[in-house]
Design a protein around this motif. Structure first.
Motif: not given
Length: 709
Positions: A15-17, A60-77, A606-612
């Motif tokens: 699962s991505l991310l 890393q993700q909290f750098a562009t999110a206000n809370n855990l809900a935003e992080v998970l909703a962005k990256v969890v399939p 929903k499509l999510a991608a990370v270039l690392g």
């Protein structure tokens, strides 16, 4: 392998991310111990979709999110896209609700207020495990999955971490747009006890959209703008004579204090008109969260093959929402503000037994006692009207939802067997009895005297799955799971009649049956994962429509798939990508045909991608892209609650971390391209008008520096 960006779901791939919490075995395969399954196990052995997000990815993700809900909703399939509100309302997993646990303590309450992912500070989170699909291992509430949050623990080596952070819109450079964070954590060992003591203070101010306009307050589910936020947590643990004791306390407080309201005139303008912030709000008590969790866990080796795990917990919780003008509705007939007060005490006992080299058995008991009530503060409607919705003069408190008692007692057993080197099976049974009751009260709108009553329910559910290792690089798995969720009792009784009887109400639980078929594998430099799933139930959740109740309990069927891949380009560069497709249909009572479910239940594709990138010098960088497709949720071309023709949107975030001096500097730019967009939540309009049409945050800069003593 570049661990910063490698992807794990269900085993070595997936699962991505989701980042690995790994140790490498002699065969080179990554091993991860998963605890959210009740039977601690390697991720490789679990017959279901699981994502694990570790502390490095969270930072890393909290750098562009206000809370855990935003992080998970962005990256969890399979999880719905982020919401701008202080709420996970509509943030479903595979079209259904999730059970949220902090170190095993449930954050859900039967009076569902959808703030389960907003009850702790990002600085308190060590890692998150997300189990997708129906799950009854922890009891009621996980028809869509389980989100298990691990908080940070002490380390044997003495450590001191101090952190400062600043966040500001790059479209409005002023003090009103500047937020700050200060935190400190101490950990170490004293007389055989590992300890961690930490605290933080944060002040959020205004946020601005891509046009440079201040975001209006979210008038339905609330938001965290203009809020002082405090957190404290401590955890101590000690091991001796094959025993381990862990004691922890977590406290989180958010109390909004804003001068801004949402301009009510936007409600009369055509869809979709941007909500507007107006200054001059006079409201003593605004959005609020208070969460206290006390937790004790004890582990003892009973024999060489049997281990006892016990957990006792206590939770005290309070939450307050924005006021609502319910005067046009007979069921409200007030300008009023709801708030929840809840307490929860529970005990879990589990015995893990290694029956043989290939068979493992878990069994035990769970008990839980929840008490909650939801009064309202009423306000003077004439003063409110004369002030254009800015002045709230309190008149006193009234009942809205009386005190509800919700008790449960359950027994369970879970077994896993390794049939051969290639084939393993697991299965389990759970029986649970739930007793619910409420005290007499008078309804808010009709002023009807409702006598107290009680209700009891029992459920017997199963789970069964298997994994088949084709070879070292490819694994197939299959699972069928049952889940259940007792509907929100408060949603029904707050509009009850004088003849209402809880035992004769339309409150049969949602019982789901899920099937999942998946593959994970490695093809050259690419690790990939695919899962197809279905979920069905004869009853959906009781609905609230037009400030009343839709007592029909629709049949529901959901299906979809998730696909993800990780391509390790070289030692420095990697690409992660995932895609989610979910389809949901429901059939109301007395109808022949199924109709599409609304957008608050079933998200668009929903499509999510990370270039690392990870350099040898200590610079880690990520570009995170989120694409949410558009979808027409209308029936016969008509708008309704959660039913609008939504447009697609894209968000690109950039996160960076650098080793600098004795610490680490983290820099994030949210919405790097400064796109003006409306989230799915805002397009669906939670309160059915433009005052909930809040754009996404424009280009926003975040800076944090952690100094390690």
């Amino acid at each position: 392998m570049n661990h910063t960006f490698s992807v794990i779901s269900l085993a070595v791939v997936g699962s991505l991310l989701s980042l690995p919490l790994v140790a490498f075995a002699d065969d080179g395969i990554e091993r991860i111990a998963i605890h959210a399954e009740r039977m601690p196990s390697e991720l490789n052995a679990i017959a279901r979709s699981v994502s694990v997000i570790d502390e490095n990815m969270l930072r890393q993700q909290f750098a562009t999110a206000n809370n855990l809900a935003e992080v998970l909703a962005k990256v969890v399939p399979g999880m719905a896209p982020p919401s701008p509100a202080l709420s996970n309302f509509g943030t479903t997993i595979r079209g259904r609700n999730a059970l949220v646990l902090i170190d095993g303590v449930p954050m859900n309450t039967n009076r569902n207020i959808s703030r389960d992912l907003h009850n702790l500070h990002p600085s308190q989170v060590a890692r998150v495990e997300i189990f997708r699909g129906g799950n009854a291992l922890f009891g009621s509430g996980a028809t869509g999955g389980v989100i298990y949050i691990h908080t940070k623990t002490g380390q044997a080596e003495s450590q001191q971490h101090s952190r400062i952070g600043l966040k500001s819109s790059l479209n409005e450079l002023s003090g009103d747009a500047l937020s700050y964070l200060v935190s400190h954590a101490s950990s170490g060992e004293a007389q055989g006890w590992l300890y961690r003591v930490a605290g933080s203070t944060e002040k959020t101010n205004g946020y601005y959209d891509a046009d440079g306009d201040r975001l209006a307050p979210e008038p339905s589910q609330g938001d965290s703008y203009d809020s002082p936020i405090y957190s404290l947590d401590t955890k101590v643990s000690k091991e001796w004579d094959n025993q381990k004791l862990t004691l922890s306390a977590l406290w989180y407080s958010l109390e909004q204090d804003s001068d801004y309201a949402s301009d009510p005139s936007a409600a009369t303008e055509p869809y979709i008109t941007k909500a507007r912030a107006i200054k001059g709000l006079q409201l003593d008590k605004q959005n609020e969260i208070k969460n206290l969790v006390l937790n004790a866990q004890y582990q003892r080796l009973l024999t060489e093959d049997a281990t006892l795990h016990t957990q006792a917990y206590y939770r005290d919780y309070a939450a307050r929402f924005a006021p609502f003008d319910g005067r046009p509705f007979a069921t409200w007939d007030h300008l009023a503000q709801t708030y929840l007060e809840s307490s929860n005490i529970g005990l879990r006992i589990t015995i893990n037994t290694q029956l043989s080299d290939s068979i493992e058995l878990d069994w035990g008991l769970d008990t839980n006692d929840e008490r909650s009530e939801m009064p309202v503060t009423t306000y003077d409607g004439q003063v409110y009207d004369d002030s254009n919705g800015l002045v709230f003069q309190p008149l006193g408190d009234k009942d809205f939802v009386p005190e509800i008692s919700h008790k449960s007692l359950a027994g369970f057993t879970q077994i896993r067997a390794k049939i051969s080197n290639q084939f393993s099976v697991e299965g389990g049974l759970r029986y649970e009895r739930i007793d619910a009751s409420f005290k007499p009260f008078v309804t808010l709108g009709s002023q009807t005297a409702v006598p107290g009553s009680s209700y009891d329910y029992s459920s017997f559910v199963y789970n069964l799955g298997g994994t088949y290792n084709i070879n070292d690089d490819h694994t197939l798995y299959f699972a069928t799971n049952e889940g259940y969720d007792l509907p929100d009792i408060g949603l029904q009784i707050r509009y009850a009649s004088s003849q209402f009887d809880l035992s004769q109400s339309n409150l049969e639980p949602v019982e789901t049956t899920d099937y999942e078929l998946g593959w994970r594998g490695v093809v050259g430099p690419i690790a990939a994962n695919f899962a197809y799933f279905t979920s069905s139930s004869d009853l959906g959740n009781v609905k609230s429509e037009n400030m009343g109740l839709a007592l029909s309990r629709n049949k529901v069927r959901i299906d979809g798939f998730e696909a993800s891949a990780n391509y390790q380009i070289n030692t420095a560069w990697s690409v992660d990508i995932n895609y989610s497709y979910i389809n949901g249909e429901e059939k109301p009572d007395g109808k022949i045909d199924y109709t599409t479910m609304n957008g608050f239940s079933i998200p668009p594709n929903k499509l999510a991608a990370v270039l690392g990138y990870e350099s040898d010098s200590g610079w880690n960088s990520q570009l995170t892209w989120l694409n949410v497709a558009g979808k027409d949720y209308r029936l016969d071309g008509k708008n309704a609650f959660g039913r609008r023709d939504t447009e697609s949107y894209n968000v690109l975030d950039w996160q960076n971390s650098f080793e600098l001096g004795a610490g680490m500097l983290t820099i994030g730019i949210e919405n790097l391209l400064n796109e003006q967009y409306f989230s799915l939540y805002s397009q669906l309009q939670r309160n059915s008008n433009n005052t909930s049409s809040i754009p996404g945050r424009g280009r926003t800069l975040s800076l944090q520096y952690q100094f390690n003593w």
